[in-house]
Design a protein around this motif. Structure first.
Motif, PDB file in Angstrom:
ATOM      1  N   UNK A 117       0.838  -1.207   0.000  1.00 57.79           N
ATOM      2  CA  UNK A 117       0.000   0.000   0.000  1.00 57.79           C
ATOM      3  C   UNK A 117       0.873   1.258   0.000  1.00 57.79           C
ATOM      4  N   UNK A 118       1.890   1.280   0.852  1.00 55.37           N
ATOM      5  CA  UNK A 118       2.774   2.447   0.949  1.00 55.37           C
ATOM      6  C   UNK A 118       3.559   2.657  -0.349  1.00 55.37           C
ATOM      7  N   UNK A 119       3.989   1.546  -0.954  1.00 59.08           N
ATOM      8  CA  UNK A 119       4.756   1.632  -2.211  1.00 59.08           C
ATOM      9  C   UNK A 119       3.907   2.234  -3.332  1.00 59.08           C
ATOM     10  N   UNK A 120       2.591   2.011  -3.269  1.00 58.73           N
ATOM     11  CA  UNK A 120       1.700   2.538  -4.309  1.00 58.73           C
ATOM     12  C   UNK A 120       1.546   4.068  -4.224  1.00 58.73           C
ATOM     13  N   UNK A 121       1.915   4.659  -3.099  1.00 56.65           N
ATOM     14  CA  UNK A 121       1.889   6.131  -2.993  1.00 56.65           C
ATOM     15  C   UNK A 121       3.182   6.740  -3.562  1.00 56.65           C
ATOM     16  N   UNK A 122       4.211   5.890  -3.731  1.00 57.08           N
ATOM     17  CA  UNK A 122       5.483   6.387  -4.284  1.00 57.08           C
ATOM     18  C   UNK A 122       5.599   5.966  -5.748  1.00 57.08           C
ATOM     19  N   UNK A 123       6.721   6.344  -6.382  1.00 57.54           N
ATOM     20  CA  UNK A 123       6.905   5.981  -7.788  1.00 57.54           C
ATOM     21  C   UNK A 123       8.000   4.930  -7.973  1.00 57.54           C
ATOM     22  N   UNK A 124       8.215   4.133  -6.919  1.00 53.59           N
ATOM     23  CA  UNK A 124       9.305   3.157  -6.953  1.00 53.59           C
ATOM     24  C   UNK A 124       8.954   1.955  -7.841  1.00 53.59           C
ATOM     25  N   UNK A 125       7.728   1.472  -7.705  1.00 54.08           N
ATOM     26  CA  UNK A 125       7.306   0.277  -8.449  1.00 54.08           C
ATOM     27  C   UNK A 125       6.688   0.667  -9.788  1.00 54.08           C
ATOM     28  N   UNK A 126       5.861   1.711  -9.762  1.00 54.37           N
ATOM     29  CA  UNK A 126       5.194   2.182 -10.976  1.00 54.37           C
ATOM     30  C   UNK A 126       5.321   3.694 -11.094  1.00 54.37           C
ATOM     31  N   UNK A 127       5.437   4.168 -12.330  1.00 59.35           N
ATOM     32  CA  UNK A 127       5.494   5.616 -12.562  1.00 59.35           C
ATOM     33  C   UNK A 127       4.124   6.235 -12.279  1.00 59.35           C
ATOM     34  N   UNK A 128       4.102   7.543 -12.087  1.00 58.43           N
ATOM     35  CA  UNK A 128       2.837   8.250 -11.836  1.00 58.43           C
ATOM     36  C   UNK A 128       1.858   8.009 -12.978  1.00 58.43           C
ATOM     37  N   UNK A 129       2.398   7.950 -14.206  1.00 53.48           N
ATOM     38  CA  UNK A 129       1.557   7.749 -15.389  1.00 53.48           C
ATOM     39  C   UNK A 129       0.912   6.349 -15.379  1.00 53.48           C
ATOM     40  N   UNK A 130       1.705   5.335 -15.003  1.00 51.79           N
ATOM     41  CA  UNK A 130       1.179   3.967 -14.931  1.00 51.79           C
ATOM     42  C   UNK A 130       0.108   3.848 -13.851  1.00 51.79           C
ATOM     43  N   UNK A 131       0.351   4.513 -12.713  1.00 47.82           N
ATOM     44  CA  UNK A 131      -0.626   4.443 -11.616  1.00 47.82           C
ATOM     45  C   UNK A 131      -1.935   5.123 -12.015  1.00 47.82           C
ATOM     46  N   UNK A 132      -1.809   6.179 -12.810  1.00 50.47           N
ATOM     47  CA  UNK A 132      -3.016   6.867 -13.280  1.00 50.47           C
ATOM     48  C   UNK A 132      -3.867   5.887 -14.104  1.00 50.47           C
TER      49      UNK A 132
END
Length: 554
Positions: free
Chosen positions: A246-261
């Motif tokens: 959950x915490x990793x999903x707030x950062x851009x370590x695993x996925x870029x901001x664009x991918x999370x969007x």
């Protein structure tokens, strides 16, 4: 501030203790408030045979919560240019059938709009196949390559086959197993050491055992070959590791901001990529909060992973007794506590409470106990219609017909305006050999719900009015009927029977109650064929309060 936090912790703990005491929860819960862990605790047993309690580091199977990890791996490969969201299924799985695979995009697999039939929905799949090992390639061929149920992209239909195929794409593109890719790209970088791809054989420390609830208590859940859920549902984890995710999903370590969007943009039915995205009302207020969540269910296990992203709250419920139906209420109650709202207390199942009495002392004693409890403890128990109905059927299945009749009679008394209790009572009388009272109750059920297929069918059987329709009429009904843009009902004659098969579903019999009207009792539906100038032009399908007119297209 500390006392207020303590108060919230106490309220959450009391809530979960009550659910556990009522036999409606057994597992581990973690709650984070504004990103910080507020509560984490196990309730009940991880292993009932050895009486080993659940704890924050107990490992549970998480079922379909696996899908968000599969979606993240695909998005990483998209970022690296190895996979395209608008790429076709056949671009990656070159031996997949071309007629359907050429039409389906990776995006459609991710958001359940591919139209491929889901293997978990295939008739007899769990009974016949769920214990058998398959290689990824063989499984794709046998269970994830069915004819399309609808035009890709036109409709949402939750689909395990789609995510199985995404796992196959990940393996094809990387040249490694799904489990290896998951470990290298997500679990190790985040430090999720207690999470992995579950297999039956390895010794896994602190692995919870899966159970199922029966009227007589808990039993071990049936075995499932974990190669079958695969990229759609084969992971195990702990609440502590899922908090790291959950915490990793707030950062851009695993996925870029664009991918999370992309991941968190709701498509049809509010589904993104591996997540359900919708606004959730807080308690009894008008306030809403954006909830990004997903549940999971697999033999013996259920879980719900819910992120209230605007406040950075997190609620993780992992259970090992297959009782996911309570998780939504548990999660909403915790959300209310976090927002300082009052909470509705859990309710004991009146059906479960009465089962032992009905079984040992008979239906009449159980009815007396029901009345006593209802007058004194109305708030403590769930007195909804379904409770007695379930209890009645448990007794009926155990051949305790007279006791079942007593319970169904009570349900009729409590819910006199509802059709179903009369239908159930009719069924019990019929099984007990009392056709007269069976008929009376079925007729009352039909009066309250004129479209009830089961009541219609039962009445014509009891009255012995076996309707004979000649084969030429059956032949005139044969053909394809357009139920919805993506659902076709194919009607065929097989000997002296009329059969129907909806897109992607098994064959069912259409039983005549007149020359033009038929019942499909397995799905409690009625079908009436329509003619114009002596020619069959369409049909009307009535099911679950819905009336659908379907044109004959072939």
């Amino acid at each position: 501030a500390t006392t207020f936090a303590q108060d919230k912790v106490q309220k959450i703990d009391d809530l979960l203790k009550t659910y556990q005491e009522y036999g409606q929860f057994n597992g581990t819960v973690l709650v984070a408030e504004k990103g910080k862990v507020l509560y984490k605790k196990g309730h009940g047993m991880a292993n009932m045979e050895w009486e080993i309690p659940n704890a924050p580091d107990t490992k549970f199977r998480i079922g379909s919560v696996t899908k968000q990890f599969t979606a993240a791996l695909i998005l990483q490969l998209v970022e690296e240019g190895k996979v395209k969201l608008d790429g076709r299924l056949t671009d990656y799985l070159t031996d997949y059938r071309k007629d359907t695979g050429d039409k389906i995009t990776v995006h459609q697999l991710l958001n359940h709009t591919s139209g491929i039939p889901s293997y978990t929905g295939l008739p007899g799949f769990f009974a016949n196949e769920s214990r058998n090992p398959y290689s990824v390639k063989d499984f794709v061929k046998k269970f994830s390559s069915g004819d399309l149920e609808f035009e890709p992209g036109s409709k949402f239909n939750y689909n395990n086959s789609g995510y199985f195929l995404l796992g196959a794409i990940i393996e094809k593109v990387t040249g490694k197993t799904y489990a290896e890719v998951l470990r290298e790209r997500i679990l190790d970088p985040i430090g999720m050491a207690e999470t992995g791809y579950d297999m039956h054989s390895p010794i896994l420390k602190k692995r919870a055992r899966g159970y199922q609830k029966t009227p007589n208590g808990f039993v071990n859940a049936p075995y499932l070959d974990m190669g079958l859920p695969y990229a759609a549902g084969s992971m195990y984890s702990t609440v502590e590791d899922l908090y790291k995710w959950d915490q990793a999903l707030y950062q851009n370590k695993i996925l870029s901001a664009e991918s999370k969007k992309k991941m968190f943009t709701p498509g049809l039915s509010n589904y993104g990529y591996g997540f359900d995205i919708r606004d959730r009302t807080i308690g009894k207020t008008k306030l809403k909060t954006k909830m990004i969540s997903h549940g999971g269910g697999i033999n013996g296990f259920n879980c719900l992973f819910s992120r209230a992203v605007e406040q950075k709250h997190l609620i993780i419920v992992l259970d090992n007794i297959s009782l996911g139906r309570h998780h939504g209420r548990i999660t909403n109650s915790i959300l209310s506590i976090l927002n300082g709202q009052p909470v509705e207390a859990p309710k004991k199942s009146i059906g479960e409470t009465l089962y032992k009495i009905a079984n040992e002392k008979g239906g009449a004693t159980a009815v007396a106990e029901y009345r006593r409890l209802k007058s004194g403890n109305a708030k403590k128990f769930d007195f909804s219609e379904n409770e007695l109905n379930t209890l009645g059927y448990q007794l009926l299945r155990a051949d305790k017909n007279k006791d079942a009749i007593e319970i169904f009679k009570l349900n009729v008394e409590m819910f006199p305006k509802s059709a179903n209790p009369y239908d159930s009572l009719g069924e019990a009388y019929l099984k007990d050999g009392n056709k007269q009272l069976a008929l009376k109750n079925y007729k009352k059920s039909l009066e309250l719900d004129p479209n009830s297929a089961s009541a219609t069918q039962a009445i014509s059987t009891i009255e012995g009015k076996k309707v004979k329709v000649d084969s030429a009429t059956y032949d005139s009904y044969a053909g394809d009927y357009q139920i919805t843009p993506n659902l076709v009902l194919t009607v065929t004659r097989e000997g002296d029977k009329l059969m129907g098969q909806a897109t992607g579903q098994g064959k069912v019999e259409l039983n005549p109650v007149s020359e033009t009207k038929f019942t499909i009792s397995v799905i409690n539906a009625t079908v009436t064929f329509e003619k114009e100038a002596g020619k069959v032009t369409g049909l009307t399908l009535i099911q679950g309060g819905q009336t659908i007119k379907a044109k004959k297209i072939k």
